[in-house]
Design a protein around this motif. Structure first.
Motif, short mmCIF file in Angstrom:
data_model
loop_
_atom_site.label_atom_id
_atom_site.label_comp_id
_atom_site.label_asym_id
_atom_site.label_seq_id
_atom_site.Cartn_x
_atom_site.Cartn_y
_atom_site.Cartn_z
N VAL A 252 41.43 27.16 51.69
CA VAL A 252 41.07 27.96 50.53
C VAL A 252 40.83 29.38 51.06
CG1 VAL A 252 39.38 28.38 48.73
CG2 VAL A 252 40.10 26.05 49.24
N ILE A 253 41.66 30.31 50.62
CA ILE A 253 41.58 31.69 51.10
C ILE A 253 40.71 32.49 50.14
CG2 ILE A 253 42.91 33.73 51.75
CD1 ILE A 253 45.33 31.87 52.12
N GLY A 254 39.57 32.91 50.63
CA GLY A 254 38.57 33.56 49.78
C GLY A 254 37.37 32.64 49.65
N ALA A 255 36.19 33.25 49.49
CA ALA A 255 34.97 32.44 49.44
C ALA A 255 34.04 32.94 48.34
CB ALA A 255 34.26 32.46 50.79
N GLY A 256 34.61 33.22 47.18
CA GLY A 256 33.78 33.57 46.03
C GLY A 256 33.48 32.33 45.20
N ASN A 257 32.89 32.54 44.03
CA ASN A 257 32.54 31.41 43.17
C ASN A 257 33.76 30.63 42.71
OD1 ASN A 257 29.98 32.38 43.51
ND2 ASN A 257 29.51 32.60 41.35
N VAL A 258 34.87 31.34 42.47
CA VAL A 258 36.09 30.64 42.03
C VAL A 258 36.58 29.70 43.12
CG1 VAL A 258 38.52 30.96 41.40
CG2 VAL A 258 36.77 32.42 40.38
N ALA A 259 36.49 30.14 44.38
CA ALA A 259 36.88 29.28 45.50
C ALA A 259 36.06 28.01 45.52
CB ALA A 259 36.73 30.04 46.82
N PHE A 260 34.76 28.14 45.30
CA PHE A 260 33.89 26.96 45.31
C PHE A 260 34.16 26.07 44.09
CE2 PHE A 260 30.25 28.69 48.18
CZ PHE A 260 31.18 28.90 49.18
N ASP A 261 34.53 26.68 42.96
CA ASP A 261 34.92 25.89 41.78
C ASP A 261 36.12 25.01 42.10
OD1 ASP A 261 32.91 26.90 40.19
OD2 ASP A 261 34.18 28.37 39.17
N VAL A 262 37.08 25.56 42.85
CA VAL A 262 38.27 24.80 43.19
C VAL A 262 37.94 23.65 44.13
CG1 VAL A 262 40.46 24.92 44.46
CG2 VAL A 262 39.94 26.62 42.73
N ILE A 263 36.99 23.87 45.04
CA ILE A 263 36.59 22.78 45.94
C ILE A 263 35.98 21.64 45.14
CG2 ILE A 263 35.05 22.15 47.83
CD1 ILE A 263 35.39 25.03 48.86
N ARG A 264 35.17 21.97 44.14
CA ARG A 264 34.60 20.91 43.30
C ARG A 264 35.70 20.20 42.51
NH1 ARG A 264 30.66 24.76 42.36
NH2 ARG A 264 31.43 25.14 40.26
N TRP A 265 36.72 20.96 42.09
CA TRP A 265 37.87 20.34 41.42
C TRP A 265 38.57 19.37 42.37
CZ3 TRP A 265 42.95 21.02 43.12
CH2 TRP A 265 43.92 20.38 42.35
N MET A 266 38.74 19.76 43.63
CA MET A 266 39.35 18.86 44.61
C MET A 266 38.55 17.56 44.73
SD MET A 266 40.48 21.14 47.88
CE MET A 266 41.63 22.48 47.78
N ALA A 267 37.22 17.69 44.79
CA ALA A 267 36.38 16.50 44.93
C ALA A 267 36.56 15.57 43.74
CB ALA A 267 34.92 16.91 45.09
N ARG A 268 36.60 16.14 42.53
CA ARG A 268 36.80 15.30 41.34
C ARG A 268 38.19 14.69 41.34
NH1 ARG A 268 34.56 19.73 38.65
NH2 ARG A 268 36.63 20.24 37.82
#
Length: 467
Positions: A252-268
């Motif tokens: 994941v390139i970038g570490a803002g809130n959107v990046a963290f949202d995508v990580i939670r999407w991956m987990a789901r």
């Protein structure tokens, strides 16, 4: 018992206006308001009246006794704010402000608003407050209003998404007309609007992802935009979702809130057997050092609370300074250190757990495809990370429109919301801007309230000067 502001505070500041004790700070106009992630309630003067709870559009205020275990740290953060800056908690003198109207009722001004997101909503509210006869036409390129608040905010942020209810009153006013599925610059020109309206307010946001590496057409599978994934999830569209497995390692390139949202999407997605199921390790490449992170504390703590995941810090990346006294930096320092080999596959982790490694100080200089079909990302540190996929979350810029200048930062150049020429620095008659297009992709939904008020104040002054 005091009330507490939670991490998804939108800074709309409606709570400030109804608080009888003047105990919510920093307020608009006070030092620190622009840079503050949230507002804070002074536990020494809160009288538990609940007025702020009812006024908060993001449902981000709760009584302290109702806080969950994961919300308890916010009580300490509220108290700590006033311990460190006690002057901010002192009552302010409340001055009555008489705002300049748009004009006489007989003027029947016609104003075009481009976009229908939060910046547009607050702009329309401000325009309607200042004129009983104004007629507003909203041009929205999609079939529904709401902008990125509706399309791009993760479903995890229920309180923020609930702010869509703020749109009901202004957009249903009989002085407002909405034209859907019409993109300004494509279906209708800016010049055409300038001939038909007394003023145009650009509230089109900064919704275009900053490009990194090859263009989308040249990337092929394996490289995706974070915002496209979130929009596809919110709109239940499959076109922008990854079409193949993302793992076992994804960058994941970038570490803002959107990046963290995508990580939670991956987990789901892993839990429901979707394309991200194969991901066992996510390496987050942050351009910034830990002292200048782009994510908010609330987004960081939500990541730590993610089920079936472990969050670590790259031992070879930038680490917080040993003397860091900021609570967030202390918690980043407390993360377990991980050794990751940039060119190898993911490190073995517990079965069923997603390994998330934060690597700071990794500004990306090149993004490309490998012969084997994977992704290769090179950073300024000289490291090359190989992975099965990469998701770009590198921020946003304003989409260019014919007739509208956009500077190198991706922002429409302006003075107090009045659009100016890049060449001459002179105002462009009848053109105004608000929101991310005005100030850059910073700030949350509520920050648009004061931003819109500033632009409409300038618009009102200009209309009066024409007389």
């Amino acid at each position: 018992m005091t009330h507490v502001v939670l991490g998804h505070c939108c800074k709309d500041a409606s709570c400030v206006r109804v608080c009888p004790q003047n105990c919510i700070h920093p307020a608009p106009g006070e030092a620190g308001f622009e840079s503050a992630e949230t507002l804070f309630i002074d536990p020494r003067s809160c009288i538990d009246c609940t007025a702020c709870v009812e006024a908060c559009p993001a449902s981000a205020i709760k009584p302290e006794w109702t806080l969950t275990i994961t919300e308890r740290p916010y009580a300490a953060r509220n108290a700590e704010f006033f311990e460190q800056a006690p002057a901010k908690s002192q009552p302010r003198s409340r001055r009555i402000r008489f705002e300049q109207p748009l004009g006489k009722p007989s003027d029947r001004l016609k104003i075009a608003v481009v976009g229908s997101g939060p910046a547009a909503m607050y702009t329309i509210r401000e325009l309607l407050r200042r004129s009983t006869s104004v007629r507003i036409t909203v041009f929205e390129q999609h079939g529904e209003i709401g902008g990125l608040l509706r399309r791009g905010v993760s479903r995890d942020h229920v309180g923020v998404r609930d702010m869509m209810r703020l749109f009901d009153v202004p957009f249903n006013d009989d002085r407002v007309t909405i034209i859907h599925n019409t993109e300004v610059g494509v279906d209708v020109s800016v010049e055409d609007l300038r001939t038909r309206f007394d003023a145009i307010v650009l509230a089109c946001g900064a919704s275009q992802p900053r490009r990194l590496g090859p263009t989308t057409a040249d990337r092929g599978e394996g490289v995706y935009e974070a915002i496209d994934i979130l929009v596809a999830e919110n709109c239940e569209a499959s076109g922008s979702r990854p079409r193949g497995p993302l793992g076992p390692r994804s960058l994941v390139i970038g570490a803002g809130n959107v990046a963290f949202d995508v990580i939670r999407w991956m987990a789901r997605a892993r839990d429901r057997g979707a394309a991200a199921q194969a991901v066992t390790e996510v390496v987050v490449l942050s351009r910034s050092a830990p002292e200048r992170v782009s994510f908010t504390p609330s987004a960081f703590y939500e990541l730590l609370d993610l089920e079936n995941a472990e969050v670590l810090i790259d031992r070879a990346g930038r680490r917080p300074g040993a003397s860091a006294d900021d609570p967030l930096l202390r918690d980043i320092s407390a993360l377990p250190a991980a050794d990751i080999s940039a060119a190898d596959g993911p490190t073995t982790t517990d079965v069923g757990r997603l390994r998330v490694v934060l690597s700071f100080g990794q500004e990306v200089t090149d993004l490309g495809k490998t012969v084997a079909g994977g992704v290769a990302v090179t950073t300024t540190t000289g490291r090359t990370f190989l992975a099965d996929s990469a998701i770009c979350a590198t921020g946003f810029t304003t989409k260019p429109l014919d007739g509208i200048p956009v500077d190198e930062r991706g922002v429409v150049p302006n003075r107090r919301g009045r659009v100016i020429s890049l060449e001459t620095g002179e105002p462009l008659e009848g053109l105004y801007v608000v929101g991310w297009a005005k100030r850059g992709a910073v700030g949350g939904v509520g920050d648009n309230r004061t931003c819109a008020a500033g632009t409409v104040t300038q618009l009102a002054a200009d209309l009066h000067s024409r007389v």
